[in-house]
Design a protein around this motif. Structure first.
Motif, PDB file in Angstrom:
ATOM      1  N   PRO A  26       4.138  -4.695   5.750  1.00 41.54           N
ATOM      2  CA  PRO A  26       3.767  -4.155   5.958  1.00 41.54           C
ATOM      3  C   PRO A  26       4.457  -3.386   5.517  1.00 41.54           C
ATOM      4  O   PRO A  26       3.900  -1.649   5.162  1.00 41.54           O
ATOM      5  CB  PRO A  26       4.133  -4.110   7.937  1.00 41.54           C
ATOM      6  N   GLU A  27       5.742  -2.855   5.389  1.00 40.85           N
ATOM      7  CA  GLU A  27       6.273  -1.951   5.085  1.00 40.85           C
ATOM      8  C   GLU A  27       6.184  -1.442   3.494  1.00 40.85           C
ATOM      9  O   GLU A  27       6.808  -0.455   2.739  1.00 40.85           O
ATOM     10  CB  GLU A  27       8.407  -2.651   4.633  1.00 40.85           C
ATOM     11  N   ARG A  28       5.181  -2.209   2.523  1.00 40.40           N
ATOM     12  CA  ARG A  28       4.730  -1.735   1.006  1.00 40.40           C
ATOM     13  C   ARG A  28       4.106  -0.219   1.428  1.00 40.40           C
ATOM     14  O   ARG A  28       3.657  -0.175   0.306  1.00 40.40           O
ATOM     15  CB  ARG A  28       4.676  -2.674   0.250  1.00 40.40           C
ATOM     16  N   TYR A  29       2.975  -0.008   2.565  1.00 49.03           N
ATOM     17  CA  TYR A  29       2.371   0.514   2.508  1.00 49.03           C
ATOM     18  C   TYR A  29       2.231   1.568   4.525  1.00 49.03           C
ATOM     19  O   TYR A  29       1.654   2.526   4.313  1.00 49.03           O
ATOM     20  CB  TYR A  29       0.937   0.362   3.311  1.00 49.03           C
ATOM     21  N   GLN A  30       2.776   1.170   5.123  1.00 44.02           N
ATOM     22  CA  GLN A  30       3.071   1.714   6.559  1.00 44.02           C
ATOM     23  C   GLN A  30       3.653   4.009   5.817  1.00 44.02           C
ATOM     24  O   GLN A  30       3.178   4.410   6.837  1.00 44.02           O
ATOM     25  CB  GLN A  30       3.796   1.261   7.053  1.00 44.02           C
ATOM     26  N   SER A  31       4.182   4.176   5.139  1.00 45.77           N
ATOM     27  CA  SER A  31       4.351   5.729   5.222  1.00 45.77           C
ATOM     28  C   SER A  31       4.510   5.860   3.738  1.00 45.77           C
ATOM     29  O   SER A  31       4.192   7.101   3.511  1.00 45.77           O
ATOM     30  CB  SER A  31       6.085   5.112   5.321  1.00 45.77           C
ATOM     31  N   LEU A  32       2.916   4.938   3.534  1.00 48.70           N
ATOM     32  CA  LEU A  32       2.433   5.532   2.154  1.00 48.70           C
ATOM     33  C   LEU A  32       1.153   6.446   2.445  1.00 48.70           C
ATOM     34  O   LEU A  32       0.341   6.427   3.053  1.00 48.70           O
ATOM     35  CB  LEU A  32       1.758   5.123   1.324  1.00 48.70           C
ATOM     36  N   SER A  33       1.256   8.236   1.952  1.00 52.42           N
ATOM     37  CA  SER A  33      -0.355   8.516   1.827  1.00 52.42           C
ATOM     38  C   SER A  33      -1.617   7.749   1.254  1.00 52.42           C
ATOM     39  O   SER A  33      -1.584   7.245   0.864  1.00 52.42           O
ATOM     40  CB  SER A  33      -0.169  10.160   0.919  1.00 52.42           C
ATOM     41  N   LYS A  34      -2.314   8.548   1.805  1.00 56.07           N
ATOM     42  CA  LYS A  34      -3.517   7.586   1.558  1.00 56.07           C
ATOM     43  C   LYS A  34      -4.468   7.821   0.424  1.00 56.07           C
ATOM     44  O   LYS A  34      -4.278   6.186  -0.155  1.00 56.07           O
ATOM     45  CB  LYS A  34      -5.090   7.792   1.788  1.00 56.07           C
ATOM     46  N   LYS A  35      -3.767   8.728   0.011  1.00 54.99           N
ATOM     47  CA  LYS A  35      -3.519   8.611  -2.319  1.00 54.99           C
ATOM     48  C   LYS A  35      -3.194   7.737  -3.253  1.00 54.99           C
ATOM     49  O   LYS A  35      -3.366   6.272  -3.944  1.00 54.99           O
ATOM     50  CB  LYS A  35      -2.999   9.920  -2.266  1.00 54.99           C
ATOM     51  N   ASP A  36      -1.544   7.445  -2.233  1.00 55.37           N
ATOM     52  CA  ASP A  36      -1.085   6.160  -2.345  1.00 55.37           C
ATOM     53  C   ASP A  36      -0.892   4.829  -2.319  1.00 55.37           C
ATOM     54  O   ASP A  36      -0.712   3.455  -3.009  1.00 55.37           O
ATOM     55  CB  ASP A  36       0.662   6.825  -2.154  1.00 55.37           C
ATOM     56  N   ILE A  37      -1.731   4.998  -1.181  1.00 55.99           N
ATOM     57  CA  ILE A  37      -2.409   3.761  -0.745  1.00 55.99           C
ATOM     58  C   ILE A  37      -4.078   3.405  -1.582  1.00 55.99           C
ATOM     59  O   ILE A  37      -3.761   2.044  -2.265  1.00 55.99           O
ATOM     60  CB  ILE A  37      -2.903   3.674   0.304  1.00 55.99           C
ATOM     61  N   PHE A  38      -4.061   4.234  -2.203  1.00 58.17           N
ATOM     62  CA  PHE A  38      -5.422   3.910  -3.091  1.00 58.17           C
ATOM     63  C   PHE A  38      -4.540   2.809  -4.566  1.00 58.17           C
ATOM     64  O   PHE A  38      -5.303   2.320  -5.210  1.00 58.17           O
ATOM     65  CB  PHE A  38      -6.161   5.084  -3.709  1.00 58.17           C
ATOM     66  N   ALA A  39      -3.516   4.010  -4.326  1.00 53.38           N
ATOM     67  CA  ALA A  39      -3.278   3.577  -6.641  1.00 53.38           C
ATOM     68  C   ALA A  39      -2.646   1.643  -5.605  1.00 53.38           C
ATOM     69  O   ALA A  39      -2.182   1.105  -6.841  1.00 53.38           O
ATOM     70  CB  ALA A  39      -1.453   4.677  -6.026  1.00 53.38           C
ATOM     71  N   LEU A  40      -1.899   2.089  -4.132  1.00 56.86           N
ATOM     72  CA  LEU A  40      -0.991   0.136  -4.518  1.00 56.86           C
ATOM     73  C   LEU A  40      -2.307  -0.638  -4.931  1.00 56.86           C
ATOM     74  O   LEU A  40      -2.198  -1.475  -4.754  1.00 56.86           O
ATOM     75  CB  LEU A  40      -0.494   0.584  -2.900  1.00 56.86           C
ATOM     76  N   LEU A  41      -3.538  -0.384  -3.890  1.00 54.79           N
ATOM     77  CA  LEU A  41      -4.780  -1.172  -4.087  1.00 54.79           C
ATOM     78  C   LEU A  41      -5.452  -1.490  -5.042  1.00 54.79           C
ATOM     79  O   LEU A  41      -6.091  -2.649  -5.375  1.00 54.79           O
ATOM     80  CB  LEU A  41      -5.612  -0.605  -2.799  1.00 54.79           C
TER      81      LEU A  41
END
Length: 294
Positions: free
Chosen positions: A78-93
């Motif tokens: 959870p700590e890898r995505y909880q504070s991310l914006s949707k743009k950063d989540i897209f980049a992460l996934l």
């Protein structure tokens, strides 16, 4: 023409001019860029403040994420995505996410946001894999999983696999990645060895897939040309097994696949099994067109 272009970008050199791109409301820009691909959105963010704000908007990137992106996030701490914006989540996934002890990976395509998956040979059931007289594991950088299964010789050749996942609706293609012959590096150069490669030109290998909602597909390929024998040797090939459709009503889809040549009248060997790919059909076609251009 040059003056008009400068005005559009808000570069007036201190002179009074007409409307520029900077005057477009951010909400209007967001409506326009919804029709663009993620790389195009990121490029437009460099134009001005309005485009930069719209290109970072959660409402825009929420539309670019797949409907099941939460199922991908739960595979991560959870700590890898909880504070991310949707743009950063897209980049992460968009980077591969391993699961099932690292034997499977899932990610989203950077252009379409569609979900893709790969399954390592270690994540499949291979007949005789425990017996080193028949099979060996070879470490290599040529595999996304850094290891492939190498067959020296066997009479009953069978590789089976299964995965259950919440795939978004769409049409998917399943394929095997296979290499005839063994490879290594010598003095920095890639060298292929074919001392164990035999039997694949005598009978075809049967590939099949099935899904939990009753879809089935099958096909047969000679892995070596019947006349030439060595035509397909020495490089990786993807063998398409078939396509299946995921509808809107499925909460999760189970996909099973197999590759077998169980005619025990002759032995076969000298093949590397890398992985199975489950890719949206439009992503598969785009990659095929790109490869054809190269």
């Amino acid at each position: 023409m040059g003056s008009s272009f400068s005005n559009l970008n808000g570069d007036s050199n201190g002179l009074a001019t007409g409307p520029s791109l900077g005057d477009i409301p951010e909400s209007c820009v967001a409506c326009v860029i919804l029709h663009l691909t993620p790389p195009e959105i990121c490029n437009l963010a460099r134009l001005n403040r309005a485009f930069r704000g719209a290109a970072s908007s959660d409402s825009v990137w929420e539309k670019k994420l797949p409907s099941n992106y939460h199922d991908l996030l739960v595979l991560l701490p959870p700590e890898r995505y909880q504070s991310l914006s949707k743009k950063d989540i897209f980049a992460l996934l968009s980077r591969p996410i391993p699961f099932d002890d690292g034997n499977k990976e899932v990610w989203i395509d950077r252009l379409t946001g569609r979900v893709c998956m790969a399954i390592s040979a270690r994540g499949m059931a291979i007949t005789g894999i425990e017996d080193r007289r028949y099979w060996n594991w070879i470490a290599t950088d040529e595999s996304r999983f850094h290891v492939v299964a190498y067959l020296q010789q066997i009479w009953w050749f069978e590789v089976d696999g299964v995965v259950r996942f919440n795939l978004p609706p769409g049409v998917y293609c399943l394929s095997f990645k296979i290499h005839l012959g063994r490879f290594s590096k010598r003095l920095g150069r890639r060298v292929c060895h074919f001392e164990h490669t035999h039997g694949w030109e005598l009978k075809p290998v049967r590939f099949s897939l099935s899904t939990s909602d009753g879809q089935e597909a099958s096909c047969e390929y000679y892995l070596a040309d019947k006349e030439i024998g060595g035509e397909h040797r020495g490089y990786w090939r993807e063998y398409k097994v078939g396509e299946f459709v995921v509808g809107c009503s499925e909460t999760s889809t189970e996909v099973r696949w197999s590759m077998k040549q169980i005619d025990c009248t002759h032995s076969k060997g000298g093949i590397c099994v890398d992985s199975v790919f489950i890719i949206p059909i439009e992503v598969k076609r785009r990659k095929k067109r790109k490869a054809a251009v190269k």
